[in-house]
Structures are given as structure tokens and as C-alpha cells.
Design a protein around this motif. Sequence first.
Motif, PDB file in Angstrom:
ATOM      1  N   LYS A   4       0.847  -1.196   0.000  1.00  0.00           N
ATOM      2  CA  LYS A   4       0.000   0.000   0.000  1.00  0.00           C
ATOM      3  C   LYS A   4       0.882   1.246   0.000  1.00  0.00           C
ATOM      4  CE  LYS A   4      -3.993  -2.084   0.810  1.00  0.00           C
ATOM      5  NZ  LYS A   4      -4.989  -2.239  -0.174  1.00  0.00           N
ATOM      6  N   ARG A  81      -6.148   5.623 -19.004  1.00  0.00           N
ATOM      7  CA  ARG A  81      -6.755   4.552 -18.196  1.00  0.00           C
ATOM      8  C   ARG A  81      -7.414   4.992 -16.886  1.00  0.00           C
ATOM      9  NH1 ARG A  81      -1.875   0.417 -17.774  1.00  0.00           N
ATOM     10  NH2 ARG A  81      -0.975   0.813 -19.797  1.00  0.00           N
ATOM     11  N   CYS A  83      -6.730   7.423 -15.064  1.00  0.00           N
ATOM     12  CA  CYS A  83      -5.808   8.147 -14.178  1.00  0.00           C
ATOM     13  C   CYS A  83      -5.456   9.508 -14.760  1.00  0.00           C
ATOM     14  CB  CYS A  83      -4.513   7.353 -13.980  1.00  0.00           C
ATOM     15  SG  CYS A  83      -4.741   5.746 -13.251  1.00  0.00           S
ATOM     16  N   ARG A 111      -5.321   6.490  -0.754  1.00  0.00           N
ATOM     17  CA  ARG A 111      -5.954   5.854  -1.915  1.00  0.00           C
ATOM     18  C   ARG A 111      -5.025   5.979  -3.107  1.00  0.00           C
ATOM     19  NH1 ARG A 111     -11.844   7.682  -3.064  1.00  0.00           N
ATOM     20  NH2 ARG A 111     -11.284   6.427  -4.863  1.00  0.00           N
ATOM     21  N   SER A 112      -4.688   4.834  -3.683  1.00  0.00           N
ATOM     22  CA  SER A 112      -3.768   4.832  -4.808  1.00  0.00           C
ATOM     23  C   SER A 112      -4.112   3.675  -5.730  1.00  0.00           C
ATOM     24  CB  SER A 112      -2.320   4.693  -4.321  1.00  0.00           C
ATOM     25  OG  SER A 112      -2.160   3.474  -3.637  1.00  0.00           O
ATOM     26  N   ARG A 113      -3.519   3.725  -6.918  1.00  0.00           N
ATOM     27  CA  ARG A 113      -3.753   2.682  -7.909  1.00  0.00           C
ATOM     28  C   ARG A 113      -2.441   2.356  -8.596  1.00  0.00           C
ATOM     29  NH1 ARG A 113      -7.512   3.654 -13.132  1.00  0.00           N
ATOM     30  NH2 ARG A 113      -6.815   1.834 -14.276  1.00  0.00           N
ATOM     31  N   VAL A 115      -0.497   1.229 -11.610  1.00  0.00           N
ATOM     32  CA  VAL A 115      -0.876   1.379 -13.013  1.00  0.00           C
ATOM     33  C   VAL A 115      -0.308   0.275 -13.886  1.00  0.00           C
ATOM     34  CG1 VAL A 115      -0.738   2.918 -14.998  1.00  0.00           C
ATOM     35  CG2 VAL A 115      -1.137   3.857 -12.734  1.00  0.00           C
ATOM     36  N   LYS A 117       0.923  -2.698 -12.953  1.00  0.00           N
ATOM     37  CA  LYS A 117       0.631  -4.047 -12.433  1.00  0.00           C
ATOM     38  C   LYS A 117       1.827  -4.994 -12.547  1.00  0.00           C
ATOM     39  CE  LYS A 117      -3.843  -3.048 -12.044  1.00  0.00           C
ATOM     40  NZ  LYS A 117      -4.184  -2.207 -10.978  1.00  0.00           N
ATOM     41  N   GLU A 124       7.162  -0.167 -10.923  1.00  0.00           N
ATOM     42  CA  GLU A 124       5.749   0.203 -10.868  1.00  0.00           C
ATOM     43  C   GLU A 124       5.581   1.714 -10.824  1.00  0.00           C
ATOM     44  OE1 GLU A 124       2.481  -0.014 -11.577  1.00  0.00           O
ATOM     45  OE2 GLU A 124       2.609  -2.020 -10.707  1.00  0.00           O
ATOM     46  N   TRP A 126       2.412   4.604  -9.615  1.00  0.00           N
ATOM     47  CA  TRP A 126       1.149   4.727  -8.907  1.00  0.00           C
ATOM     48  C   TRP A 126       0.489   6.057  -9.221  1.00  0.00           C
ATOM     49  CZ3 TRP A 126       5.448   2.470  -6.934  1.00  0.00           C
ATOM     50  CH2 TRP A 126       5.312   1.205  -6.405  1.00  0.00           C
ATOM     51  N   CYS A 129      -5.050   8.964  -5.623  1.00  0.00           N
ATOM     52  CA  CYS A 129      -6.413   9.489  -5.790  1.00  0.00           C
ATOM     53  C   CYS A 129      -6.680  10.646  -4.860  1.00  0.00           C
ATOM     54  CB  CYS A 129      -7.414   8.387  -5.517  1.00  0.00           C
ATOM     55  SG  CYS A 129      -7.156   6.956  -6.577  1.00  0.00           S
TER      56      CYS A 129
END
Length: 129
Positions: A4, A81, A83, A111-113, A115, A117, A124, A126, A129
Amino acid sequence: LTNKVVRLIPKSSAVDRESFFHKGKGAVQPEFQAVLNHKAENPDRLEENYSFYYVLTYIPDIKWVRLAPMEQKGYFPKNFRGCGGRSRWTLVPSSRAREIDVSAQRCVAVRSRAVKKTRDADKEEWALC
């Protein structure tokens, strides 16, 4: 907390400790004097140099985490995508920063994503959000 993105709650400073020990008492009791006088050897703490961290390891029984600092690397394109326009974050290379170990109580999940993967966190990116 593993894998996280988090931000850290600041650790108390010498000024905070002094105001706590002097609160309504007048003189500081001798057994607290060592705590009050404690100064870090390096006042430029690593955690003060970065806004966000990636949790590499979380040890739940002792509530301890190993964190890698993150840095902003521009922004995602407007139509990327879901973002679009968000800031792009990556891990700071290990040649420029080191990992830190802190209490998990100081971590606040953000909160993050992820991108790309990827399995390798060093590759990676991120979106926060």
C-alpha cells in the motif's frame, strides 16, 4: 498494509516533548530530563524529506513496517486509463534513498492505484487518488 501507499504522521519533536513535560508543573522532574534533552544526531530525518511511502513489509504482531520513499515523476496524460491528469509516483532509487522501519501506528493509508501491475515495485507507477 503490505503493498500500500502511505503517508507518515510526524514523530514528536523536542519542542513537543518540552511542552508536554512542562504542562502545568513548573520544573521538569529529574527522571524526565534525559527524554527532554534527547536530540537526534542527524536533525534531517529521512521521513521529513518525502511525502509518501510504499509499504514493503508489514509485521502485524509487532505492528512494524518497512517503507520505501516515493517521488513524483510528472503526471499521467489526460486520457490515460482512468488516471488522467493525476500525479505519477515511483519509488526513489535505492542509490538516492534508503528504506526505513517505523511503527505501523504512524502510517495512514492513501488511496492509490498501481498502473503497470508489475511484480517488481521498482518498475511500478502509482496514481494517487
